[in-house]
Design a protein around this motif. Sequence first.
Motif, PDB file in Angstrom:
ATOM      1  N   ILE A 105       0.857  -1.197   0.000  1.00  0.00           N
ATOM      2  CA  ILE A 105       0.000   0.000   0.000  1.00  0.00           C
ATOM      3  C   ILE A 105       0.890   1.243   0.000  1.00  0.00           C
ATOM      4  O   ILE A 105       1.642   1.483   0.943  1.00  0.00           O
ATOM      5  CB  ILE A 105      -0.940   0.016   1.227  1.00  0.00           C
ATOM      6  CG1 ILE A 105      -1.785  -1.270   1.253  1.00  0.00           C
ATOM      7  CG2 ILE A 105      -1.828   1.258   1.201  1.00  0.00           C
ATOM      8  CD1 ILE A 105      -2.829  -1.331   2.360  1.00  0.00           C
ATOM      9  N   LYS A 144      -3.240   5.619   4.883  1.00  0.00           N
ATOM     10  CA  LYS A 144      -2.640   4.319   4.501  1.00  0.00           C
ATOM     11  C   LYS A 144      -2.578   3.363   5.688  1.00  0.00           C
ATOM     12  O   LYS A 144      -2.919   2.202   5.577  1.00  0.00           O
ATOM     13  CB  LYS A 144      -1.190   4.503   4.000  1.00  0.00           C
ATOM     14  CG  LYS A 144      -1.063   5.233   2.699  1.00  0.00           C
ATOM     15  CD  LYS A 144       0.368   5.176   2.166  1.00  0.00           C
ATOM     16  CE  LYS A 144       1.368   5.862   3.064  1.00  0.00           C
ATOM     17  NZ  LYS A 144       1.239   7.322   3.140  1.00  0.00           N
ATOM     18  N   ILE A 197      -6.009   1.844   6.800  1.00  0.00           N
ATOM     19  CA  ILE A 197      -6.530   0.795   5.926  1.00  0.00           C
ATOM     20  C   ILE A 197      -5.624  -0.449   5.989  1.00  0.00           C
ATOM     21  O   ILE A 197      -6.111  -1.584   5.972  1.00  0.00           O
ATOM     22  CB  ILE A 197      -6.725   1.314   4.474  1.00  0.00           C
ATOM     23  CG1 ILE A 197      -7.575   0.363   3.653  1.00  0.00           C
ATOM     24  CG2 ILE A 197      -5.441   1.597   3.737  1.00  0.00           C
ATOM     25  CD1 ILE A 197      -8.992   0.335   4.057  1.00  0.00           C
ATOM     26  N   LEU A 206      -6.903  -4.130   7.151  1.00  0.00           N
ATOM     27  CA  LEU A 206      -6.814  -5.288   6.254  1.00  0.00           C
ATOM     28  C   LEU A 206      -5.972  -6.403   6.902  1.00  0.00           C
ATOM     29  O   LEU A 206      -6.332  -7.580   6.820  1.00  0.00           O
ATOM     30  CB  LEU A 206      -6.205  -4.879   4.898  1.00  0.00           C
ATOM     31  CG  LEU A 206      -6.069  -6.020   3.898  1.00  0.00           C
ATOM     32  CD1 LEU A 206      -7.435  -6.635   3.558  1.00  0.00           C
ATOM     33  CD2 LEU A 206      -5.371  -5.568   2.621  1.00  0.00           C
ATOM     34  N   LEU A 223      -1.920  -1.376  -3.909  1.00  0.00           N
ATOM     35  CA  LEU A 223      -2.898  -0.291  -3.842  1.00  0.00           C
ATOM     36  C   LEU A 223      -2.152   1.036  -3.788  1.00  0.00           C
ATOM     37  O   LEU A 223      -1.085   1.132  -3.156  1.00  0.00           O
ATOM     38  CB  LEU A 223      -3.762  -0.431  -2.585  1.00  0.00           C
ATOM     39  CG  LEU A 223      -4.500  -1.758  -2.424  1.00  0.00           C
ATOM     40  CD1 LEU A 223      -5.238  -1.790  -1.087  1.00  0.00           C
ATOM     41  CD2 LEU A 223      -5.484  -1.976  -3.569  1.00  0.00           C
ATOM     42  N   GLN A 252     -14.328   2.463   2.059  1.00  0.00           N
ATOM     43  CA  GLN A 252     -12.966   2.156   1.605  1.00  0.00           C
ATOM     44  C   GLN A 252     -12.538   0.768   2.102  1.00  0.00           C
ATOM     45  O   GLN A 252     -11.969  -0.026   1.356  1.00  0.00           O
ATOM     46  CB  GLN A 252     -11.996   3.215   2.114  1.00  0.00           C
ATOM     47  CG  GLN A 252     -10.563   2.894   1.739  1.00  0.00           C
ATOM     48  CD  GLN A 252      -9.606   4.003   2.096  1.00  0.00           C
ATOM     49  OE1 GLN A 252      -9.021   4.612   1.237  1.00  0.00           O
ATOM     50  NE2 GLN A 252      -9.450   4.265   3.368  1.00  0.00           N
ATOM     51  N   ASP A 253     -12.853   0.499   3.359  1.00  0.00           N
ATOM     52  CA  ASP A 253     -12.546  -0.794   3.954  1.00  0.00           C
ATOM     53  C   ASP A 253     -13.178  -1.932   3.147  1.00  0.00           C
ATOM     54  O   ASP A 253     -12.548  -2.949   2.873  1.00  0.00           O
ATOM     55  CB  ASP A 253     -13.174  -0.802   5.355  1.00  0.00           C
ATOM     56  CG  ASP A 253     -12.186  -1.232   6.407  1.00  0.00           C
ATOM     57  OD1 ASP A 253     -10.999  -0.931   6.250  1.00  0.00           O
ATOM     58  OD2 ASP A 253     -12.624  -1.867   7.375  1.00  0.00           O
ATOM     59  N   VAL A 296     -11.412  -2.428  -0.258  1.00  0.00           N
ATOM     60  CA  VAL A 296     -10.091  -3.054  -0.119  1.00  0.00           C
ATOM     61  C   VAL A 296     -10.230  -4.546   0.234  1.00  0.00           C
ATOM     62  O   VAL A 296      -9.522  -5.392  -0.311  1.00  0.00           O
ATOM     63  CB  VAL A 296      -9.254  -2.277   0.925  1.00  0.00           C
ATOM     64  CG1 VAL A 296      -7.989  -3.027   1.282  1.00  0.00           C
ATOM     65  CG2 VAL A 296      -8.913  -0.893   0.376  1.00  0.00           C
TER      66      VAL A 296
END
Length: 232
Positions: free
Chosen positions: A12, A20, A23, A27, A152, A219-220, A223
């Motif tokens: 990322i 950044k 996220i 993840l 990403l 966004q979560d 991803v």
Amino acid sequence: MTSSYKPIIVAIDGYSSCGKSTIAKSLAKFAGYTYVDTGAMYRATALYAIRNGWLHQDGINSQALQEHIHEINICFQPCPEGQGQNTYLNGENVEQEIRTLEVANGASKVSSLGFVRQEMVRQQQQMGEKKGIVMDGRDIGTVVFPQAELKLFLTASAEVRARRRYLELQAKGEDCNFNDVLSNVMERDYRDTHRTESPLRKADDAIEIDNSNLTPEKQDEIVKQLFLQKVL
Ligand code: DC
């Protein structure tokens, strides 16, 4: 933590204050992977140089740092309270100390030195040898793991990032002015994208996510879907 997903490398990259680490942590938790904050590694290196008197406001003694660069060992351990992780510099927990403005400015200086980047990249590649890792930074998809299975690239407009940073600083009770925060964000963008050594750029095969108008939840979700498409 063990993962039931096949181990891959998730890289990322993106501008500063783009979310950044939020996220990446989310993840890593979802996947049962290890999270590596490479910005913390440049910060820990800066702290080492500051403590030895090689890095101060007027400049940097890069020769001394280069002579001792192989004495710097950085690793991460989960916080005992179960929230996030701590950064260790040669066995010492330096998590609090590396988050100061002085160290952030120092990190920006040491991260432009080729020999520092070489050593950090070597340690980062070692951390990813067994895969099952989510790593965030500026050069992960381009230099550290060009073979990463999922790359990403996060972006958001400078105004949106400055607004988020401004609200964060205000919440901490720091006296600040929005225009100063915006100038600082724009300066850092310029430095990150124009330095000679590994400038920030999107890898050709990275998926770009502009989160200017995305909620953290949305966004979560995006991803996690991208991750699942790679591992299932
Ligand atoms: O993301 P951060 O603010 O913690 O990063 C600290 C500094 O390190 C910042 O100046 C950008 C730099 N950095 C880098 O050059 N390469 C990376 N992979 C990560 C961070």
